[in-house]
Design a protein around this motif. Sequence first.
Motif, PDB file in Angstrom:
ATOM      1  N   GLY A 119     -22.159 -50.305  -2.179  1.00  0.00           N
ATOM      2  CA  GLY A 119     -20.855 -49.841  -1.693  1.00  0.00           C
ATOM      3  C   GLY A 119     -20.970 -49.081  -0.385  1.00  0.00           C
ATOM      4  N   ILE A 120     -22.032 -48.274  -0.241  1.00  0.00           N
ATOM      5  CA  ILE A 120     -22.245 -47.542   1.013  1.00  0.00           C
ATOM      6  C   ILE A 120     -22.553 -48.522   2.143  1.00  0.00           C
ATOM      7  CG2 ILE A 120     -23.758 -45.890   2.186  1.00  0.00           C
ATOM      8  CD1 ILE A 120     -24.089 -44.516  -0.571  1.00  0.00           C
ATOM      9  N   GLY A 121     -23.408 -49.508   1.847  1.00  0.00           N
ATOM     10  CA  GLY A 121     -23.692 -50.534   2.847  1.00  0.00           C
ATOM     11  C   GLY A 121     -22.454 -51.316   3.225  1.00  0.00           C
ATOM     12  N   ALA A 122     -21.627 -51.643   2.209  1.00  0.00           N
ATOM     13  CA  ALA A 122     -20.392 -52.386   2.475  1.00  0.00           C
ATOM     14  C   ALA A 122     -19.421 -51.577   3.326  1.00  0.00           C
ATOM     15  CB  ALA A 122     -19.738 -52.781   1.156  1.00  0.00           C
ATOM     16  N   PHE A 123     -19.416 -50.254   3.120  1.00  0.00           N
ATOM     17  CA  PHE A 123     -18.567 -49.383   3.942  1.00  0.00           C
ATOM     18  C   PHE A 123     -18.941 -49.528   5.426  1.00  0.00           C
ATOM     19  CE2 PHE A 123     -17.693 -45.490   6.209  1.00  0.00           C
ATOM     20  CZ  PHE A 123     -16.428 -45.117   5.781  1.00  0.00           C
ATOM     21  N   ILE A 124     -20.229 -49.478   5.709  1.00  0.00           N
ATOM     22  CA  ILE A 124     -20.692 -49.609   7.095  1.00  0.00           C
ATOM     23  C   ILE A 124     -20.405 -51.012   7.623  1.00  0.00           C
ATOM     24  CG2 ILE A 124     -22.720 -49.495   8.600  1.00  0.00           C
ATOM     25  CD1 ILE A 124     -23.943 -47.545   6.519  1.00  0.00           C
ATOM     26  N   GLY A 125     -20.675 -52.032   6.787  1.00  0.00           N
ATOM     27  CA  GLY A 125     -20.410 -53.411   7.204  1.00  0.00           C
ATOM     28  C   GLY A 125     -18.945 -53.675   7.457  1.00  0.00           C
ATOM     29  N   THR A 126     -18.090 -53.090   6.630  1.00  0.00           N
ATOM     30  CA  THR A 126     -16.645 -53.245   6.816  1.00  0.00           C
ATOM     31  C   THR A 126     -16.187 -52.613   8.123  1.00  0.00           C
ATOM     32  OG1 THR A 126     -16.210 -53.316   4.445  1.00  0.00           O
ATOM     33  CG2 THR A 126     -14.407 -52.590   5.843  1.00  0.00           C
ATOM     34  N   LEU A 127     -16.685 -51.419   8.409  1.00  0.00           N
ATOM     35  CA  LEU A 127     -16.326 -50.736   9.646  1.00  0.00           C
ATOM     36  C   LEU A 127     -16.768 -51.553  10.861  1.00  0.00           C
ATOM     37  CD1 LEU A 127     -14.931 -47.986  10.183  1.00  0.00           C
ATOM     38  CD2 LEU A 127     -17.212 -47.026  10.580  1.00  0.00           C
ATOM     39  N   ALA A 128     -17.990 -52.085  10.797  1.00  0.00           N
ATOM     40  CA  ALA A 128     -18.497 -52.902  11.908  1.00  0.00           C
ATOM     41  C   ALA A 128     -17.703 -54.193  12.043  1.00  0.00           C
ATOM     42  CB  ALA A 128     -19.973 -53.212  11.677  1.00  0.00           C
ATOM     43  N   ASN A 129     -17.246 -54.737  10.920  1.00  0.00           N
ATOM     44  CA  ASN A 129     -16.524 -56.004  10.957  1.00  0.00           C
ATOM     45  C   ASN A 129     -15.240 -55.912  11.776  1.00  0.00           C
ATOM     46  OD1 ASN A 129     -16.087 -58.749  10.158  1.00  0.00           O
ATOM     47  ND2 ASN A 129     -14.598 -58.039   8.678  1.00  0.00           N
ATOM     48  N   GLY A 130     -14.565 -54.758  11.710  1.00  0.00           N
ATOM     49  CA  GLY A 130     -13.344 -54.590  12.498  1.00  0.00           C
ATOM     50  C   GLY A 130     -13.595 -54.749  13.987  1.00  0.00           C
ATOM     51  N   VAL A 141     -18.887 -64.296  13.073  1.00  0.00           N
ATOM     52  CA  VAL A 141     -19.256 -63.102  12.317  1.00  0.00           C
ATOM     53  C   VAL A 141     -19.641 -63.469  10.884  1.00  0.00           C
ATOM     54  CG1 VAL A 141     -18.404 -60.907  11.399  1.00  0.00           C
ATOM     55  CG2 VAL A 141     -17.879 -61.556  13.744  1.00  0.00           C
ATOM     56  N   LEU A 142     -18.897 -64.378  10.267  1.00  0.00           N
ATOM     57  CA  LEU A 142     -19.215 -64.802   8.907  1.00  0.00           C
ATOM     58  C   LEU A 142     -20.566 -65.506   8.845  1.00  0.00           C
ATOM     59  CD1 LEU A 142     -15.746 -66.121   7.673  1.00  0.00           C
ATOM     60  CD2 LEU A 142     -17.047 -64.234   6.676  1.00  0.00           C
ATOM     61  N   ILE A 143     -20.812 -66.411   9.773  1.00  0.00           N
ATOM     62  CA  ILE A 143     -22.082 -67.151   9.774  1.00  0.00           C
ATOM     63  C   ILE A 143     -23.254 -66.196  10.002  1.00  0.00           C
ATOM     64  CG2 ILE A 143     -23.436 -68.885  11.025  1.00  0.00           C
ATOM     65  CD1 ILE A 143     -20.799 -70.379  11.552  1.00  0.00           C
ATOM     66  N   GLY A 144     -23.118 -65.279  10.959  1.00  0.00           N
ATOM     67  CA  GLY A 144     -24.169 -64.300  11.212  1.00  0.00           C
ATOM     68  C   GLY A 144     -24.441 -63.419  10.005  1.00  0.00           C
ATOM     69  N   SER A 145     -23.382 -63.034   9.294  1.00  0.00           N
ATOM     70  CA  SER A 145     -23.533 -62.181   8.107  1.00  0.00           C
ATOM     71  C   SER A 145     -24.263 -62.907   6.986  1.00  0.00           C
ATOM     72  CB  SER A 145     -22.163 -61.715   7.626  1.00  0.00           C
ATOM     73  OG  SER A 145     -21.519 -60.939   8.611  1.00  0.00           O
ATOM     74  N   VAL A 178     -18.488 -57.313   5.174  1.00  0.00           N
ATOM     75  CA  VAL A 178     -17.856 -58.273   6.092  1.00  0.00           C
ATOM     76  C   VAL A 178     -17.077 -59.320   5.310  1.00  0.00           C
ATOM     77  CG1 VAL A 178     -18.309 -60.090   7.798  1.00  0.00           C
ATOM     78  CG2 VAL A 178     -19.593 -57.935   7.889  1.00  0.00           C
ATOM     79  N   PHE A 179     -17.701 -59.878   4.263  1.00  0.00           N
ATOM     80  CA  PHE A 179     -17.069 -60.947   3.503  1.00  0.00           C
ATOM     81  C   PHE A 179     -15.765 -60.486   2.844  1.00  0.00           C
ATOM     82  CE2 PHE A 179     -21.708 -62.300   2.659  1.00  0.00           C
ATOM     83  CZ  PHE A 179     -21.785 -62.904   3.907  1.00  0.00           C
ATOM     84  N   SER A 180     -15.793 -59.299   2.228  1.00  0.00           N
ATOM     85  CA  SER A 180     -14.636 -58.846   1.452  1.00  0.00           C
ATOM     86  C   SER A 180     -13.436 -58.514   2.325  1.00  0.00           C
ATOM     87  CB  SER A 180     -15.014 -57.624   0.598  1.00  0.00           C
ATOM     88  OG  SER A 180     -15.402 -56.543   1.423  1.00  0.00           O
ATOM     89  N   THR A 181     -13.647 -58.265   3.620  1.00  0.00           N
ATOM     90  CA  THR A 181     -12.515 -57.979   4.508  1.00  0.00           C
ATOM     91  C   THR A 181     -12.125 -59.179   5.353  1.00  0.00           C
ATOM     92  OG1 THR A 181     -14.108 -57.017   6.069  1.00  0.00           O
ATOM     93  CG2 THR A 181     -12.916 -55.501   4.656  1.00  0.00           C
ATOM     94  N   ALA A 182     -13.091 -60.039   5.667  1.00  0.00           N
ATOM     95  CA  ALA A 182     -12.775 -61.215   6.483  1.00  0.00           C
ATOM     96  C   ALA A 182     -11.976 -62.243   5.692  1.00  0.00           C
ATOM     97  CB  ALA A 182     -14.065 -61.847   7.014  1.00  0.00           C
ATOM     98  N   SER A 183     -12.287 -62.390   4.411  1.00  0.00           N
ATOM     99  CA  SER A 183     -11.665 -63.453   3.610  1.00  0.00           C
ATOM    100  C   SER A 183     -10.151 -63.303   3.473  1.00  0.00           C
ATOM    101  CB  SER A 183     -12.316 -63.508   2.229  1.00  0.00           C
ATOM    102  OG  SER A 183     -13.684 -63.783   2.357  1.00  0.00           O
ATOM    103  N   PRO A 184      -9.627 -62.143   3.016  1.00  0.00           N
ATOM    104  CA  PRO A 184      -8.162 -62.046   2.904  1.00  0.00           C
ATOM    105  C   PRO A 184      -7.464 -62.073   4.255  1.00  0.00           C
ATOM    106  CG  PRO A 184      -9.192 -59.923   2.433  1.00  0.00           C
ATOM    107  CD  PRO A 184     -10.294 -60.923   2.520  1.00  0.00           C
ATOM    108  N   ALA A 185      -8.094 -61.517   5.295  1.00  0.00           N
ATOM    109  CA  ALA A 185      -7.478 -61.522   6.622  1.00  0.00           C
ATOM    110  C   ALA A 185      -7.390 -62.946   7.165  1.00  0.00           C
ATOM    111  CB  ALA A 185      -8.276 -60.644   7.582  1.00  0.00           C
ATOM    112  N   TYR A 186      -8.432 -63.725   6.981  1.00  0.00           N
ATOM    113  CA  TYR A 186      -8.434 -65.113   7.452  1.00  0.00           C
ATOM    114  C   TYR A 186      -7.356 -65.919   6.730  1.00  0.00           C
ATOM    115  CZ  TYR A 186     -10.233 -69.760   8.709  1.00  0.00           C
ATOM    116  OH  TYR A 186     -10.360 -71.052   9.193  1.00  0.00           O
TER     117      TYR A 186
END
Length: 561
Positions: A119-130, A141-145, A178-186
């Motif tokens: 969850g801590i890693g996902a927090f950082i990944g989510t922030l970077a994803n924006g 971004v998805l392919i790189g992740s 990245v995945f959990s925020t990119a998917s619903p936005a896409y």
Amino acid sequence: MATEAVHSNDEIIADAELDIPLTDVLNADFYSDQLNQNAEVPAKSEMPMPLWEAMKAYPMAIFWSLVVSMCVVMEGYDMILINNFYAYPTFARKYGTYFPGVGYQLSAAWQAGLGNAAGIGAFIGTLANGYLVNKFGQKPVLIGSLFVLSCFIFMTFFAENILVLCLGELFCGLPWGVFSTASPAYASEVLPMSLRVYLTTYTNMCFIIGQLIAAGVLYSLVDLDTEWSYRIPFALQWIWPALLIPLLFFAPESPWHLVRTGRLEEAEKSLSRLQSKSASIDVKDTLAAIVQTNNLEQELSIGTSYWDCFKTFERRRTAIACLAFAGQVLCGLNFAYNSTYFFQQLGLSTSQTYRLNVGGTGLALLGTIFSWFLLLPYFGRRTIYLWGMATICLILLLIGILNVRTASTDIATTQAALTLVWTFMYQLTIGQIGWAIPAEIGSTRLRQKTVCVARNAYYIVSVIAGGLEPYFMNPTQWNLKGYTALVWSGTSLLTFIWAYFELPETKGRQFEELDILFAYEVPARKFRTFQIDRYGSEQLEDLDVRRLVTANKGLTDGVAG
């Protein structure tokens, strides 16, 4: 076209002490008449589009949304994997400590650390994803992740001690965020309004698919008395990047992202790939509607940075997205969902525990399917969220009350059964609609960042809840057992009260309409009935004045045309 509105509001503008020269205001052409005419065509044709007609018109948009959402399977898989390893005998022997009279257990501190690392890693990944998506787009971004995740899985697979395992979970969390925020936005950006709720909530379905796979894998390996009983589940995570990376190379980029970056020709090509050639929808009209909404948001001074998520009326939209997502944790997720550790504390055998876990995950999948067919077509987001939260609150209250007689085998079995009912109700309501609300509540220019901020609110609450839950349940700590449900019943009640007063109804509203509703500061309980003349000159002129006052003074109160 805004001249008359500005002249009729001279006193308002003077009172606001605008920094923009009046001559610039008078000459500003905020809304192109021609663009309004072009945009009105798809807007009117989309609103009454039946579900089946929308599916025929956007088959490839559905397909690519499904593909992108499949990235989330891995986070759902790992979430149940780690939390349920605590009751796994071979895992406890490898990474735990022997307690006389209790047996091998991971300490509460390590349970909290290991459970929250991802969850801590996902927090950082989510922030970077924006930032990354705003610059590069969803596809690269998805392919790189996925490539990054493939590398970090090695750490969890070969971990010789719990510290390395914890670090591996932390690093794997980066791409999961990245995945959990990119998917619903896409999904929200490539689909028409009538399909939006189904494919944004499909992200939740992918979580459940991952959890169901993990539950089956855990149950099949629980009797294997070697290190491979927990190493094989880690190794299976390599399957998804191998399947998805080559497929995503052919995915179209979001047309909304391309419009925001000024690449209109590419946006038109992307729309052509998403829409059926036989559909009676002109791609240029759809593109004009996207440009129109983007322009409106620019005129309302909506930016594209994280800071813009907390300015003016965007602050309210961000708060709604954050609390809707956080409500998925506050309703007792860490306690009642995939609750093998709770089952173990009730005295159930390891075999019974994991059979119940598979059954509970199956009920979660069933709840999601029922939600698609029985709730989403007929009820609004607000209605589903409110009454889902109320029902969950009552179930948790009942589990807590029954703990008075938990020494009875029948009572303990009833408590276990109620957690399964909770799981079904959660996925029928909060688990589903909690994904749809953040994906559509923010403005289009800030959608990705709004989802990222909201998801990070989820992760923050999840880390706090994940840190407390082991202490609630661990027999070497507070050992509250079923009384833990009373804590989460209280947080569920507080979330219900917030939703009643602050959660608006977004069903049936286009993104441009939501912009206007929030700009007008319409109360949450009036969203469903508020009438909007989307192309009426009076409302648009009024919004000109509101934009100017908001941009200079941060004020929106009392500025009516």
